[in-house]
Design an enzyme around this catalytic site. Structure first.
Site, PDB file in Angstrom:
ATOM      1  N   GLU A 306       0.868  -1.208  -0.068  1.00  0.00           N
ATOM      2  CA  GLU A 306      -0.075  -0.117   0.001  1.00  0.00           C
ATOM      3  C   GLU A 306       0.932   1.088   0.047  1.00  0.00           C
ATOM      4  O   GLU A 306       1.690   1.260   0.781  1.00  0.00           O
ATOM      5  CB  GLU A 306      -0.779   0.123   1.226  1.00  0.00           C
ATOM      6  CG  GLU A 306      -1.795   1.238   1.383  1.00  0.00           C
ATOM      7  CD  GLU A 306      -2.513   1.185   2.590  1.00  0.00           C
ATOM      8  OE1 GLU A 306      -3.155   0.250   2.952  1.00  0.00           O
ATOM      9  OE2 GLU A 306      -2.768   2.349   3.333  1.00  0.00           O
ATOM     10  N   GLU A 311      -2.810  11.564   3.421  1.00  0.00           N
ATOM     11  CA  GLU A 311      -3.926  11.320   4.385  1.00  0.00           C
ATOM     12  C   GLU A 311      -3.911  12.532   5.364  1.00  0.00           C
ATOM     13  O   GLU A 311      -2.883  12.992   5.765  1.00  0.00           O
ATOM     14  CB  GLU A 311      -3.635  10.163   5.375  1.00  0.00           C
ATOM     15  CG  GLU A 311      -3.528   8.784   4.492  1.00  0.00           C
ATOM     16  CD  GLU A 311      -3.646   7.608   5.508  1.00  0.00           C
ATOM     17  OE1 GLU A 311      -4.491   6.724   5.834  1.00  0.00           O
ATOM     18  OE2 GLU A 311      -2.324   7.102   5.536  1.00  0.00           O
TER      19      GLU A 311
END
Length: 428
Positions: A306, A311
Site C-alpha cells: 500500500e 492522508e
C-alpha cells in the site's frame, strides 16, 4: 523515516608520473555471478501454516517460508546442476536464526559447510562464500525468537548452474515524463464520476470506521471542474458498523464516497498526483492512496503493498501524512512521515497538490512541488524489510468518517463534509 542525507563525493586530482614497463599477462576475466536459485525446486524440514518453501525462491519479497517452531530446521534448494557458489543472501522476516550454517552438497545427502555463525543478526544478510555443489541449504540450529525460522528470500549467486532469469522490472518513467492518464473532472453539475476511469467501491470501511460507502450516491461533479466526495450524517438501515460513540448504534450512521481505478487503470511506476481540498472536522479522514493490484485477485493486505500519498485527519488539518505499508512494516509501523504547512495555513483553506514520484529506486513524495519525504528502496530493505512495490497498483480516493486513527465525530463536525478533487494525473 527521515529523508535520506545526500552523499557528496570528494574529487581529488592526482598527478601521475609516466613509467616504462613490461606488462604482465592479464588474469582471465572472472565470470559474473548471477542468481541461481530463482524458481528452483526447494524443500524444507517443516512448514508453519501456509508459508511454503517455494515462497523463499520466487523472487517475491512479499511472500515467505516459515518453519516449525523448533531449533533444528532447514530449507534447501536444488540448483538443477552443479554450480560455483560465491554469495548467499538471506532476507529474514522477524523470526530469524541466531545460529545457522550454509551448506552445499552434490547429492542432498552429504553436506559441506560454507559458512557458520552463532551471532546471526536477522534483516538482510549478504554472505560471501566459496564452494561448489548442486544443493544449497540453510540449516538453522538456534532460533532468535520463540517462533521458527522465516525467510522472505533465500538467494544463491554464483556461476555455472542452470539459472532461470527473473522477469525484468518495468521501465522507469521517461525524463521528462509524459501524461498517460488523467481525470480533470470536467462535466455537468451532478454528473457521476467517469465509469471508464473510476468505479465505486461500496460497503463498510476498515479500521473501526463508521461510514457506509455508497454506490456513487455521495460522489458527483460540481460543474466547475471538481469532483465532490461528500460525507453525510445519514443512517443506512441493515448495514452494520462499530458502535457510534455519539449514539451507541451499530447501524451505520454516516454515508460517504470511495472509488478506485482497479478495474480501469493499473500501472507500475510514474508520477502520481492529485490536487485536493480536504474538509475540516473531528472524525473526518480524507485520503488519496494506492493498493497493489494483486489485492483484487485475493492476495491479502499488507502482502500486496500500500502506497499512501495523502492522508489528513480532520481534527488536525495542518498536518498531512505519506506512508508505505508492507508485510515487514505496516499499520502504526508503516514507513512514512508527517509534514505541516508553514505558518498558520491549513489544508482545508485551499487546494494543494500531493504527488509521489515512484520508480524502481524508491518513492519521492512532494507537496505543492516541494519534496517532503524520500524513501530509498535499498535503504528500506537494509533497515526495515523487503520493498514490495515493484508491481502494478491502482489508485483510490475516499473520505472516511471515524475510526481508530481519526477518532470519533462530535457535535462540532460539519455535515455534509466535502472533499474536493480538482484533478488526478499519472505521468510515465
Amino acid at each position: 523515516m527521515r529523508p535520506l542525507l545526500r552523499r557528496v563525493g570528494l574529487l581529488v586530482a592526482v598527478a601521475a608520473t609516466l613509467l616504462t614497463f613490461t606488462a604482465a599477462p592479464a588474469p582471465p576475466a572472472r565470470a559474473a555471478e548471477v542468481p541461481l536459485s530463482q524458481g528452483k525446486n526447494v524443500t524444507a524440514s517443516g512448514v508453519e501454516g501456509p508459508f511454503a518453501p517455494a515462497a523463499a525462491v520466487d523472487g517475491d519479497t512479499g511472500t515467505r517460508w516459515s518453519s516449525a517452531f523448533t531449533d533444528s530446521q532447514w530449507i534447501q534448494i536444488d540448483l538443477g546442476t552443479s554450480a560455483a557458489i560465491g554469495r548467499i543472501t538471506l532476507d529474514w522476516e522477524t523470526a530469524y536464526a541466531k545460529s545457522f550454517r550454509i551448506q552445499v552438497s552434490d547429492d542432498a545427502t552429504t553436506w559441506r559447510d560454507l559458512y557458520e555463525t552463532t551471532s546471526g543478526t536477522g534483516g538482510v544478510q549478504n554472505l560471501t562464500v566459496s564452494g561448489t555443489g548442486r544443493h544449497v541449504r540453510m540449516y538453522g540450529t538456534e532460533r532468535a525468537t520463540a517462533y521458527g525460522y522465516s525467510l522472505w528470500e533465500f538467494q544463491v549467486y554464483g556461476t555455472g548452474g542452470a539459472p532461470i532469469p527473473a522477469p525484468p522490472l518495468p521501465p522507469d518513467p521517461a525524463n521528462p515524463p509524459r501524461l498517460v492518464w488523467s481525470d480533470e473532472f470536467d462535466g455537468a453539475a451532478g454528473a457521476r464520476p467517469d465509469p471508464a476511469k473510476w468505479r465505486a467501491d461500496p460497503g463498510t470501511g476498515q479500521n473501526a470506521e463508521l461510514q457506509y460507502y455508497t454506490d456513487h450516491d455521495n460522489a458527483a461533479l460540481d460543474g466547475a471542474g471538481h469532483l465532490v466526495m461528500e460525507a453525510r450524517k445519514q443512517a443506512t438501515p441493515g448495514k452494520g458498523c462499530p458502535p457510534d460513540p455519539l449514539t451507541g448504534s451499530t447501524t451505520c450512521q454516516y454515508t460517504s464516497a470511495r472509488m478506485n481505478t482497479g478495474a480501469t487503470f493499473q500501472f507500475t511506476y510514474g508520477r502520481v498526483e492529485a490536487r485536493v481540498k480536504v474538509p475540516k472536522g473531528n472524525g473526518l479522514w480524507p485520503a488519496f492512496w494506492m493498493m497493489g493490484a494483486d489485492f483484487l485477485s485475493g492476495r491479502p493486505w499488507p502482502y500486496n503493498g500500500e502506497i499512501d500519498i495523502m492522508e489528513v485527519l480532520g481534527k488536525d488539518v495542518k498536518t498531512s501524512y505519506s506512508t508505505v505499508h508492507a508485510p515487514a512494516y505496516n499499520g502504526a509501523g508503516g514507513i512514512g512521515a508527517p509534514y505541516r504547512l508553514p505558518q498558520d495555513a491549513d489544508f482545508s483553506d485551499d487546494f494543494h497538490v500531493w504527488a509521489a514520484d515512484w520508480t524502481s529506486k524508491g518513492i519521492v513524495y512532494s507537496l505543492d512541488g516541494r519534496t517532503v519525504l524520500t524513501l530509498d528502496k535499498e535503504q528500506v530493505e537494509q533497515t526495515r524489510g523487503p520493498w514490495i512495490f515493484d508491481h502494478p497498483h491502482y489508485m483510490i480516493l475516499n473520505l472516511a468518517v471515524g475510526g481508530d486513527w481519526p477518532g470519533p465525530t462530535d457535535a462540532t463536525t460539519p455535515f455534509p463534509a466535502k472533499m474536493l478533487v480538482d484533478y488526478v494525473r499519472v505521468y510515465q
